[in-house]
Design a protein around this motif. Structure first.
Motif, PDB file in Angstrom:
ATOM      1  N   PHE A  39      -5.872  49.379  33.279  1.00  0.00           N
ATOM      2  CA  PHE A  39      -5.162  49.065  32.045  1.00  0.00           C
ATOM      3  C   PHE A  39      -5.567  50.077  30.982  1.00  0.00           C
ATOM      4  O   PHE A  39      -6.758  50.314  30.761  1.00  0.00           O
ATOM      5  CB  PHE A  39      -5.484  47.641  31.584  1.00  0.00           C
ATOM      6  N   GLN A  40      -4.570  50.674  30.353  1.00  0.00           N
ATOM      7  CA  GLN A  40      -4.791  51.667  29.306  1.00  0.00           C
ATOM      8  C   GLN A  40      -4.194  51.136  28.004  1.00  0.00           C
ATOM      9  O   GLN A  40      -3.051  50.670  28.003  1.00  0.00           O
ATOM     10  CB  GLN A  40      -4.102  52.991  29.662  1.00  0.00           C
ATOM     11  N   ARG A  41      -4.938  51.215  26.944  1.00  0.00           N
ATOM     12  CA  ARG A  41      -4.417  50.798  25.639  1.00  0.00           C
ATOM     13  C   ARG A  41      -4.328  52.029  24.756  1.00  0.00           C
ATOM     14  O   ARG A  41      -5.241  52.854  24.736  1.00  0.00           O
ATOM     15  CB  ARG A  41      -5.330  49.769  25.003  1.00  0.00           C
ATOM     16  N   SER A  42      -3.216  52.139  24.018  1.00  0.00           N
ATOM     17  CA  SER A  42      -3.037  53.289  23.139  1.00  0.00           C
ATOM     18  C   SER A  42      -2.121  52.926  21.982  1.00  0.00           C
ATOM     19  O   SER A  42      -1.441  51.899  22.005  1.00  0.00           O
ATOM     20  CB  SER A  42      -2.440  54.467  23.923  1.00  0.00           C
ATOM     21  N   VAL A  43      -2.139  53.792  20.989  1.00  0.00           N
ATOM     22  CA  VAL A  43      -1.194  53.698  19.886  1.00  0.00           C
ATOM     23  C   VAL A  43      -0.245  54.887  20.041  1.00  0.00           C
ATOM     24  O   VAL A  43      -0.684  56.034  20.076  1.00  0.00           O
ATOM     25  CB  VAL A  43      -1.902  53.728  18.516  1.00  0.00           C
ATOM     26  N   ASP A  44       1.026  54.587  20.172  1.00  0.00           N
ATOM     27  CA  ASP A  44       2.059  55.609  20.328  1.00  0.00           C
ATOM     28  C   ASP A  44       2.672  55.852  18.953  1.00  0.00           C
ATOM     29  O   ASP A  44       3.340  54.976  18.403  1.00  0.00           O
ATOM     30  CB  ASP A  44       3.107  55.120  21.324  1.00  0.00           C
ATOM     31  N   THR A  45       2.431  57.040  18.405  1.00  0.00           N
ATOM     32  CA  THR A  45       2.938  57.376  17.073  1.00  0.00           C
ATOM     33  C   THR A  45       4.269  58.131  17.131  1.00  0.00           C
ATOM     34  O   THR A  45       4.835  58.426  16.082  1.00  0.00           O
ATOM     35  CB  THR A  45       1.915  58.231  16.305  1.00  0.00           C
ATOM     36  N   GLU A  46       4.763  58.435  18.330  1.00  0.00           N
ATOM     37  CA  GLU A  46       5.945  59.282  18.459  1.00  0.00           C
ATOM     38  C   GLU A  46       7.231  58.543  18.828  1.00  0.00           C
ATOM     39  O   GLU A  46       8.287  58.826  18.277  1.00  0.00           O
ATOM     40  CB  GLU A  46       5.673  60.378  19.486  1.00  0.00           C
ATOM     41  N   THR A  47       7.173  57.616  19.790  1.00  0.00           N
ATOM     42  CA  THR A  47       8.395  57.032  20.355  1.00  0.00           C
ATOM     43  C   THR A  47       9.293  56.407  19.294  1.00  0.00           C
ATOM     44  O   THR A  47      10.503  56.621  19.312  1.00  0.00           O
ATOM     45  CB  THR A  47       8.043  55.997  21.448  1.00  0.00           C
ATOM     46  N   CYS A  48       8.735  55.655  18.383  1.00  0.00           N
ATOM     47  CA  CYS A  48       9.543  54.978  17.346  1.00  0.00           C
ATOM     48  C   CYS A  48       9.323  55.572  15.961  1.00  0.00           C
ATOM     49  O   CYS A  48       9.645  54.932  14.944  1.00  0.00           O
ATOM     50  CB  CYS A  48       9.261  53.479  17.357  1.00  0.00           C
ATOM     51  N   ALA A  49       8.803  56.790  15.885  1.00  0.00           N
ATOM     52  CA  ALA A  49       8.532  57.435  14.593  1.00  0.00           C
ATOM     53  C   ALA A  49       9.798  57.507  13.742  1.00  0.00           C
ATOM     54  O   ALA A  49       9.747  57.303  12.526  1.00  0.00           O
ATOM     55  CB  ALA A  49       7.947  58.827  14.796  1.00  0.00           C
ATOM     56  N   GLY A  50      10.925  57.780  14.352  1.00  0.00           N
ATOM     57  CA  GLY A  50      12.188  57.859  13.623  1.00  0.00           C
ATOM     58  C   GLY A  50      12.614  56.530  13.015  1.00  0.00           C
ATOM     59  O   GLY A  50      13.461  56.492  12.124  1.00  0.00           O
ATOM     60  N   TYR A  51      12.024  55.454  13.495  1.00  0.00           N
ATOM     61  CA  TYR A  51      12.315  54.121  12.962  1.00  0.00           C
ATOM     62  C   TYR A  51      11.254  53.682  11.961  1.00  0.00           C
ATOM     63  O   TYR A  51      11.333  52.597  11.400  1.00  0.00           O
ATOM     64  CB  TYR A  51      12.407  53.107  14.099  1.00  0.00           C
ATOM     65  N   GLY A  52      10.201  54.509  11.794  1.00  0.00           N
ATOM     66  CA  GLY A  52       9.194  54.248  10.788  1.00  0.00           C
ATOM     67  C   GLY A  52       8.023  53.389  11.218  1.00  0.00           C
ATOM     68  O   GLY A  52       7.336  52.826  10.366  1.00  0.00           O
ATOM     69  N   PHE A  53       7.748  53.285  12.509  1.00  0.00           N
ATOM     70  CA  PHE A  53       6.582  52.497  12.926  1.00  0.00           C
ATOM     71  C   PHE A  53       5.976  53.039  14.212  1.00  0.00           C
ATOM     72  O   PHE A  53       6.605  53.776  14.962  1.00  0.00           O
ATOM     73  CB  PHE A  53       6.930  51.009  13.069  1.00  0.00           C
ATOM     74  N   ASP A  54       4.709  52.667  14.420  1.00  0.00           N
ATOM     75  CA  ASP A  54       3.960  53.016  15.624  1.00  0.00           C
ATOM     76  C   ASP A  54       4.033  51.859  16.611  1.00  0.00           C
ATOM     77  O   ASP A  54       4.352  50.727  16.229  1.00  0.00           O
ATOM     78  CB  ASP A  54       2.484  53.275  15.304  1.00  0.00           C
ATOM     79  N   LEU A  55       3.676  52.127  17.840  1.00  0.00           N
ATOM     80  CA  LEU A  55       3.642  51.112  18.893  1.00  0.00           C
ATOM     81  C   LEU A  55       2.217  50.915  19.376  1.00  0.00           C
ATOM     82  O   LEU A  55       1.481  51.881  19.561  1.00  0.00           O
ATOM     83  CB  LEU A  55       4.486  51.548  20.091  1.00  0.00           C
ATOM     84  N   ASP A  56       1.841  49.678  19.584  1.00  0.00           N
ATOM     85  CA  ASP A  56       0.587  49.346  20.259  1.00  0.00           C
ATOM     86  C   ASP A  56       0.977  49.072  21.702  1.00  0.00           C
ATOM     87  O   ASP A  56       1.812  48.197  21.969  1.00  0.00           O
ATOM     88  CB  ASP A  56      -0.071  48.119  19.632  1.00  0.00           C
ATOM     89  N   VAL A  57       0.412  49.817  22.629  1.00  0.00           N
ATOM     90  CA  VAL A  57       0.848  49.747  24.027  1.00  0.00           C
ATOM     91  C   VAL A  57      -0.335  49.461  24.944  1.00  0.00           C
ATOM     92  O   VAL A  57      -1.381  50.092  24.839  1.00  0.00           O
ATOM     93  CB  VAL A  57       1.513  51.080  24.463  1.00  0.00           C
ATOM     94  N   ILE A  58      -0.138  48.513  25.830  1.00  0.00           N
ATOM     95  CA  ILE A  58      -1.066  48.288  26.941  1.00  0.00           C
ATOM     96  C   ILE A  58      -0.242  48.558  28.194  1.00  0.00           C
ATOM     97  O   ILE A  58       0.832  47.971  28.383  1.00  0.00           O
ATOM     98  CB  ILE A  58      -1.607  46.852  26.955  1.00  0.00           C
TER      99      ILE A  58
END
Length: 163
Positions: A39-58
């Motif tokens: 299991f990898q946990r990360s913060v994705d700052t790119e995928t939804c950047a155009g919508y103005g928010f980051d993603l918390d991903v596991i």
């Protein structure tokens, strides 16, 4: 959502299968194995950047592979069964991605992927994004054929479901 695209995963497995193929003489060999990145946990700052928010991903990727070599140790073919699970959270909402596909590898470096390469649903089970079918790559890793719906591959985003 995948941090690792299907193309990157297929390339990695392809390298594993070809480089890992046995080089000793003998009968046709079927080498089998499993992989699990945990299991990898990360913060994705790119995928939804155009919508103005980051993603918390596991995310969790795992599966099994088989490759076959001839009596001289030459790679004949390979296959992998891959599972990818992810929990994608932003703005108090969570999406669940459960992908499963099979990849086949040929000696010339070409490969194909069949299955559910993107299957993202809301926590209530409602479908958000669905890519399924077959992708065929040439020996240079270029996508040369797409069968079935692949909206994420075509640039569609699941980000609006998290607003």
């Amino acid at each position: 959502m995948r941090h690792k695209s299907v193309r990157a995963i297929v390339a990695t497995l392809s390298t594993l299968l070809v480089v890992g193929a046995p080089q000793s003489a003998g009968a046709v060999t079927h080498d089998r194995g499993t992989f699990d990145d945990g299991f990898q946990r990360s913060v994705d700052t790119e995928t939804c950047a155009g919508y103005g928010f980051d993603l918390d991903v596991i995310e969790h990727e795992f599966g099994m592979f088989v490759f076959t070599s001839d009596d001289e140790g030459n790679f004949l073919r390979g296959s992998a069964h891959v599972r990818y699970d992810a929990w994608i959270t932003a703005n108090g909402r969570t999406l669940v991605e459960r992908d499963v596909w099979n990849a086949t590898f040929q000696p010339d470096g070409s490969k194909s992927v069949r299955g559910l390469t993107v299957h993202i649903a809301g926590l209530n089970g409602g479908m958000v994004q669905h890519d399924a079918g077959r992708l065929i790559y040439d020996q240079d890793g270029n996508l040369v054929r797409v069968d079935g719906p692949h909206p994420q591959l075509s640039g569609e985003s699941f980000c609006p479901a998290l607003i």
